[in-house]
Enzyme design. Sequence first.
Site, PDB file in Angstrom:
ATOM      1  N   CYS A 391      36.724  37.002  41.555  1.00 16.44           N
ATOM      2  CA  CYS A 391      35.742  37.069  40.470  1.00 16.44           C
ATOM      3  C   CYS A 391      34.532  36.160  40.754  1.00 16.44           C
ATOM      4  O   CYS A 391      33.656  36.557  41.511  1.00 16.44           O
ATOM      5  CB  CYS A 391      36.417  36.740  39.143  1.00 16.44           C
ATOM      6  SG  CYS A 391      35.521  37.449  37.757  1.00 16.44           S
ATOM      7  N   HIS A 522      40.471  40.433  38.846  1.00 14.33           N
ATOM      8  CA  HIS A 522      41.458  39.361  39.080  1.00 14.33           C
ATOM      9  C   HIS A 522      42.773  39.975  39.568  1.00 14.33           C
ATOM     10  O   HIS A 522      43.643  40.290  38.737  1.00 14.33           O
ATOM     11  CB  HIS A 522      41.709  38.590  37.783  1.00 14.33           C
ATOM     12  CG  HIS A 522      40.573  37.733  37.368  1.00 14.33           C
ATOM     13  ND1 HIS A 522      40.414  36.439  37.821  1.00 14.33           N
ATOM     14  CD2 HIS A 522      39.520  37.979  36.561  1.00 14.33           C
ATOM     15  CE1 HIS A 522      39.316  35.921  37.296  1.00 14.33           C
ATOM     16  NE2 HIS A 522      38.751  36.823  36.531  1.00 14.33           N
ATOM     17  N   GLU A 524      45.223  38.614  40.813  1.00  8.70           N
ATOM     18  CA  GLU A 524      46.382  37.743  40.545  1.00  8.70           C
ATOM     19  C   GLU A 524      47.171  38.165  39.306  1.00  8.70           C
ATOM     20  O   GLU A 524      48.359  37.869  39.197  1.00  8.70           O
ATOM     21  CB  GLU A 524      45.938  36.280  40.416  1.00  8.70           C
ATOM     22  CG  GLU A 524      45.049  35.934  39.229  1.00  8.70           C
ATOM     23  CD  GLU A 524      43.554  36.071  39.504  1.00  8.70           C
ATOM     24  OE1 GLU A 524      43.191  36.840  40.420  1.00  8.70           O
ATOM     25  OE2 GLU A 524      42.757  35.429  38.795  1.00  8.70           O
TER      26      GLU A 524
HETATM   27  N1  GLN Z   1      31.406  33.521  35.395  1.00 10.98           N
HETATM   28  C1  GLN Z   1      31.508  34.796  36.010  1.00 10.98           C
HETATM   29  C2  GLN Z   1      31.204  35.925  35.047  1.00 10.98           C
HETATM   30  O1  GLN Z   1      31.280  35.756  33.860  1.00 10.98           O
HETATM   31  C3  GLN Z   1      32.871  34.983  36.649  1.00 10.98           C
HETATM   32  C4  GLN Z   1      33.986  35.000  35.660  1.00 10.98           C
HETATM   33  C5  GLN Z   1      35.352  34.785  36.299  1.00 10.98           C
HETATM   34  O2  GLN Z   1      35.454  34.267  37.386  1.00 10.98           O
HETATM   35  N2  GLN Z   1      36.391  35.156  35.595  1.00 10.98           N
HETATM   36  O3  GLN Z   1      30.878  37.002  35.465  1.00 10.98           O
END
Ligand code: GLN
Length: 554
Positions: A391, A522, A524
């Site tokens: 992400c 994600h 994970e």
């Molecule tokens: N801050 C980034 C976004 O909002 C990544 C978010 C994250 O890593 N879950 O897009």
Amino acid sequence: MTLRHRHKYIFVIGGVMSGIGKGITTASIGKILQGKGYRVNLMKVDPYLNVDAGTMNPTEHGETFVLNSGLETDQDMGNYERFLGVDAVTEDYVTSGMVYYNVLTRERALGYGGKCVEAMPDIVNEITDKITHAKRHGRSDVTVVEIGGTIGDYQNTLFIEAARVMKIEHPNDVVFVLVSYVPMPKSIGEMKTRPTRIAAQALNSYGVQADFIIARSDVVMDTKRREKLAAGCMIPPAHVISAPDVKSIYDVPLNFDKDHIGNLLLKHLGLSHKKNDLRDWQTFVHKKNRAKKEISIAIVGKYFDTGDFTLADSYISVIEAIKISAWTLGYTPKLTWLNAKHFEQDVSLLRKVGSFDGVIVPGGFGSSGVEGKIAVIKYVREHHIPFFGLCYGMQLAVVESARHILKWNDAHTTEIAKNTTHPVIDILPEQKELLKAGHYGATMRLGAYQANLQKGSIAARAYTTLKISERHRHRYEVNLDYISELERAGLVFSGRSPDGKLMEIVELPKSVHPFFLGTQFHPEFKARPTSPHPLFSAFIIAATKRRLKKTKSV
Ligand code: GLN
């Protein structure tokens, strides 16, 4: 003709103190009953007033776990999914905030027909409505509910009341399991049962009798103590399950089964066991115990600051995903936390990064540690160290390439630099509107989305399919305007949304780098002991190759 049994409910309640493993107990009971042939759903009812876990800081509450539906939940839900291997649904997670929100929204819509709306019965009815969801939808045979908090808390009384009401209505279908702590003070050298007996009595004062006690302690409980505890809590000695500390949470289901908790629970509920098959779990635990070769993985994070929860809680699904893949491949992961901020203060620390077999930059929000993470990504890209970005980690990998390959020095995400001339990561217009209106809660791109993979890419080879579904939690995206230039810089967008507009995976070709891959989602959240995540496994394999090369060259 097989007779269908009535739906059964097991409530898990904590006594004496928090942090003694109610969540793992709930997950383990679920796993054991599943092994006996029953369909199980696991629920958490959480006393806090936040409507969901999305607005809580990970340093205070631990990781936010996202369900397929997009609901942002407590990290316990992650353990439930990992143990059961079954996707949870929105109704499996309940907060006091959510319960009150629903009741108040209904009240505003005249849903109570002019009646006076009260905690009893309206809040309690809302809770039981959620708890019986799986039954109504034929989703499971047994619902195991973990009641958040500890007996004696003011906040969870309505949940306990809901459970009590269900017991009165269905006396043969509801069981109470008290997870309690049995201390062994060094100066006394003996297990003391009184705190647990007091907890059981406190539960009695709510009108609830514990049917089973999971006695958490440092070591196995002896017969004398077991009998004393049983008598003091008015249950048979066999219903006291000794739960000493174990090395790994994954050992717990097999350990519990030694005390026959599964069969005892079924008997108490008037059920027979259809089979006894924990083979998939045993195979995994066996692999875990046999994995001896070491693999060193660094996680470059930022949630190091003080708070009630440790770093391991902030990134729990990432850690478990690494362990699951590593163990399955015969390796024991040695995890090191690198504080991203330190690389901002001292660039010479970057050399340390070279000593690891692989580096992960996980998700995150805000500006803290961002330049440190970008510096690490540059280092691992240039030094051919296996890299996995999750992400924010993926977004920053794109920023890094834009800055250092395309030489756009001010390239950035607009999360940090609103006015950059190269907003390679940007917010979607609809997201912008939400933020302008101050709508922060539950408004990110959340939950499961499909993506198409590019044939022959590292991602496609790892997944062995071209269509995937993964869970998201972010507001920002790779900016479509820069794709062709980023591709010119060598980046391959190997995973895209079905309409082709959202970049879901970025990677460098194998000819350029042994493993450099980032996901906008994600992964994970979908790694499970009985099905390791293919991308984590591909990353670990790349790390083992680096290790092999390193040892050969010494
Ligand atoms: N801050 C980034 C976004 O909002 C990544 C978010 C994250 O890593 N879950 O897009």
